[in-house]
Design an enzyme around this catalytic site. Structure first.
Site, PDB file in Angstrom:
ATOM      1  N   GLY A  92      19.182  21.034  59.688  1.00 51.15           N
ATOM      2  CA  GLY A  92      18.904  21.793  58.477  1.00 51.15           C
ATOM      3  C   GLY A  92      18.285  21.361  57.061  1.00 51.15           C
ATOM      4  O   GLY A  92      17.826  22.581  56.967  1.00 51.15           O
ATOM      5  N   ARG A  93      18.966  20.807  56.632  1.00 53.00           N
ATOM      6  CA  ARG A  93      18.862  19.867  55.514  1.00 53.00           C
ATOM      7  C   ARG A  93      18.855  18.622  55.507  1.00 53.00           C
ATOM      8  O   ARG A  93      19.014  18.116  54.641  1.00 53.00           O
ATOM      9  CB  ARG A  93      20.589  20.944  54.542  1.00 53.00           C
ATOM     10  CG  ARG A  93      21.421  20.494  54.834  1.00 53.00           C
ATOM     11  CD  ARG A  93      22.199  20.931  54.339  1.00 53.00           C
ATOM     12  NE  ARG A  93      24.047  21.100  54.678  1.00 53.00           N
ATOM     13  CZ  ARG A  93      24.818  20.699  53.158  1.00 53.00           C
ATOM     14  NH1 ARG A  93      24.818  20.592  52.372  1.00 53.00           N
ATOM     15  NH2 ARG A  93      26.173  20.626  53.959  1.00 53.00           N
ATOM     16  N   LYS A 113      20.493  14.238  52.796  1.00 53.11           N
ATOM     17  CA  LYS A 113      20.781  15.394  53.309  1.00 53.11           C
ATOM     18  C   LYS A 113      20.876  15.966  51.989  1.00 53.11           C
ATOM     19  O   LYS A 113      21.913  15.871  51.121  1.00 53.11           O
ATOM     20  CB  LYS A 113      22.188  14.927  53.462  1.00 53.11           C
ATOM     21  CG  LYS A 113      23.314  16.756  53.772  1.00 53.11           C
ATOM     22  CD  LYS A 113      24.349  15.358  54.452  1.00 53.11           C
ATOM     23  CE  LYS A 113      25.310  17.227  54.367  1.00 53.11           C
ATOM     24  NZ  LYS A 113      26.985  15.869  55.304  1.00 53.11           N
ATOM     25  N   ARG A 183      24.250  12.853  68.486  1.00 52.55           N
ATOM     26  CA  ARG A 183      25.977  12.968  68.354  1.00 52.55           C
ATOM     27  C   ARG A 183      25.593  13.786  69.996  1.00 52.55           C
ATOM     28  O   ARG A 183      24.441  13.299  71.101  1.00 52.55           O
ATOM     29  CB  ARG A 183      25.313  14.436  68.044  1.00 52.55           C
ATOM     30  CG  ARG A 183      24.988  14.147  66.517  1.00 52.55           C
ATOM     31  CD  ARG A 183      24.459  15.290  66.063  1.00 52.55           C
ATOM     32  NE  ARG A 183      23.894  14.838  64.312  1.00 52.55           N
ATOM     33  CZ  ARG A 183      24.554  15.146  63.348  1.00 52.55           C
ATOM     34  NH1 ARG A 183      26.096  15.642  63.315  1.00 52.55           N
ATOM     35  NH2 ARG A 183      23.870  15.064  62.445  1.00 52.55           N
ATOM     36  N   ASP A 252      28.555  18.820  67.431  1.00 59.15           N
ATOM     37  CA  ASP A 252      27.486  17.934  66.687  1.00 59.15           C
ATOM     38  C   ASP A 252      27.848  17.241  66.035  1.00 59.15           C
ATOM     39  O   ASP A 252      27.361  16.464  65.171  1.00 59.15           O
ATOM     40  CB  ASP A 252      26.869  19.233  66.367  1.00 59.15           C
ATOM     41  CG  ASP A 252      27.126  20.357  65.437  1.00 59.15           C
ATOM     42  OD1 ASP A 252      28.107  21.042  66.248  1.00 59.15           O
ATOM     43  OD2 ASP A 252      26.461  20.461  64.404  1.00 59.15           O
ATOM     44  N   ASN A 253      29.172  17.236  65.396  1.00 59.04           N
ATOM     45  CA  ASN A 253      30.021  16.711  64.614  1.00 59.04           C
ATOM     46  C   ASN A 253      30.780  15.663  65.873  1.00 59.04           C
ATOM     47  O   ASN A 253      31.727  14.490  64.351  1.00 59.04           O
ATOM     48  CB  ASN A 253      30.679  17.080  63.541  1.00 59.04           C
ATOM     49  CG  ASN A 253      30.376  18.083  62.320  1.00 59.04           C
ATOM     50  OD1 ASN A 253      29.120  17.985  62.746  1.00 59.04           O
ATOM     51  ND2 ASN A 253      30.682  19.038  62.208  1.00 59.04           N
TER      52      ASN A 253
END
Length: 487
Positions: A92-93, A113, A183, A252-253
């Site tokens: 998203g970023r 990022k 991931r 997701d991490n």
């Protein structure tokens, strides 16, 4: 000019995976970027030119204002269980610029990022604040110096723009380096919104990129699962041994490569307590220090679920294969952890009572609220006057057991001490010293505090004089230390 920088970019992600897994998107340019920190050793390792990256062109690339030759920028799609709740996510970023091929032939993602909105921004502004980006730089480099697999930070630039959070904050972009950004959540995304063939393509790509030695295995997808389990068991053990608390262990991490990723609300434990939580959003302690191994196993079970269609044509047999593989995680983790704990105590060989020796020490440390890092440093040098813990009857009894244990091995006392020095850092990124560095940088524009901290952390097993000031725990406070995601 870009040739002089040394870019040797490839784009295997976009060239080998269906468009389901990404969206091509360029970073959003910023008004007046300025370089604030460059990772010179990493730049050289990647085969890049330091002098050119220090120039305006380097600043423009790290700010997203200029796309380097050979890049194919994209935002990756993935999903994730966030605090146990499944949702669609994605970069998203962040924008993946490309994959740098190093002089050694290794492949590393180069990602920006905080580089602006993407189709996965979910209402966010796609930007990042300076403080959290510098925090990731500090912690990720410390982890690398500890010998813990991690993504790394290549550079941080300020954008010349402010972003809205609780207040207006200076904007920044972090250039992040990873062996990949694949991931568990990438596989979850494929399983939820793709086909079995998409999962197969993703798995084949992952095997080729990270585990080429299993390509010819009888069941390469089962081997893939087992290899990821092995790497995560080793990684989480290293976290626990150093007192690192990730803070947001969503699926997701968790990387497939076995690297630590996303240093949002992370922190290091001072006083030993398995219930330690720093993240402001982890109100129920799901990701507390003592829970990290169990959460890792839970995340890996979610990964195994995505591979079920590939493990066996018979679903029941596939489930059994997955369950058996996941059940090995606890044993692998404990073996890694206990081996590391033996080293922290100067023990070379194995005895059946070693586990209880370690657990008893940790219980005493918890009871007397001992500093985790400094306790092991004191044991290393037999400086047992540094804490009230060492005068207690419980500790003195334990200490005699430990000395008896050391006497039952062939290695000398000097060898044991050297093993302990190599296994117990004299310095960690103490939370109050990290905050001190960030406050000076963000509020005063003074990066000297940050630079001194990074220099002290550059060799955490050095036991040098310059590290002494950084070993002091924070003053006692009624207010618990809290970290924030920075999103």
């Amino acid at each position: 000019m870009t040739i002089e920088i040394g870019w040797k970019l490839d784009n295997s992600y976009v060239n080998n995976l269906p468009e389901l897994f990404f969206t091509k998107v360029n970073p959003t340019p910023v008004s007046s970027p300025k370089m604030v920190i460059l990772n010179y050793p990493l730049i050289r390792y990647l085969g890049l030119n330091v002098q050119t990256l220090q120039s305006n062109e380097g600043v423009a690339i790290f700010a997203g204002n200029k796309i380097p030759e050979g890049a194919m920028p994209l935002a990756q799609a993935y999903a994730g269980h966030q605090f146990g709740h499944f949702t669609m996510l994605g970069d998203g970023r962040a924008v993946l610029i490309g994959e740098q091929i190093t002089p050694l032939g290794e492949r590393y993602d180069i990602q920006l990022k905080g580089s602006g909105r993407t189709p996965y921004s979910r209402g966010g502004d796609g930007r990042a604040a300076l403080g959290p980006m510098l925090r990731e730089y500090i912690i990720s480099e410390a982890m690398h110096n500890f010998g813990i697999p991690t993504t790394r930070s290549l550079a941080v630039v300020t954008t010349g723009e402010s972003i809205a959070r609780e207040t207006r904050l200076p904007g920044a972009i972090l250039a992040r380096v990873a062996s990949s950004h694949l991931r568990v959540g990438t596989f979850q995304y494929a399983a939820k919104w793709g086909t079995v063939e998409d999962i197969r393509i993703l798995s084949d790509y992952t095997i080729k990129r990270h585990f080429s030695y299993i390509e010819d295995d009888e069941n390469p997808y089962l081997s893939l699962l087992k290899e990821v389990i092995k790497r995560q068991a080793a990684l989480i053990a290293k976290w626990q041994l150093i007192g690192f608390i990730h803070g947001v262990m969503n699926t997701d991490n968790m990387t497939i490569s076995g690297e630590t990723i996303d240093y949002g609300p992370c922190a290091f434990m001072d006083t030993y307590d398995p219930a330690t939580v720093f993240s402001s959003i982890d109100i129920h302690g799901r990701y507390a220090y003592g829970n990290q191994p169990n959460i890792a196993a839970w995340n890996l079970a979610r990964f195994a679920e995505t591979l079920l269609p590939l493990l066996d044509e018979n679903q029941e047999r596939g489930v059994k294969l997955a369950q058996d593989a996941i059940s090995d995680f606890g044993k692998l983790y404990h073996r890694n952890w206990l081996t590391g704990m033996r080293a922290k105590l100067g023990i070379f060989n194995e005895e059946s009572e070693d586990g209880s020796l370690v657990e008893d020490l940790l219980n005493i440390m918890q009871k007397y609220r001992a500093d985790y890092t400094n306790t092991f440093v004191a044991l290393t040098f037999e400086k047992l006057e540094d804490s009230s813990l060492f005068s207690t009857d419980e500790f003195l009894k334990w200490h005699r057991r430990w000395k008896d244990r050391l006497s039952r091995q062939q290695e000398s006392n000097n060898s044991s001490q050297q093993l302990m020095k190599n296994s117990n850092p004299s310095i960690i990124p103490r939370n109050h010293r990290v905050e001190e560095a960030l406050e000076a940088a963000v509020k005063q524009g003074d990066y000297s505090v940050l630079e001194r901290l990074l220099d002290a952390l550059s060799n955490p097993y050095d036991y040098s004089i310059k590290q002494a000031d950084y070993s002091t725990p924070p003053e006692p406070s009624d207010r618990p230390y809290r970290t924030f995601c920075g999103t």
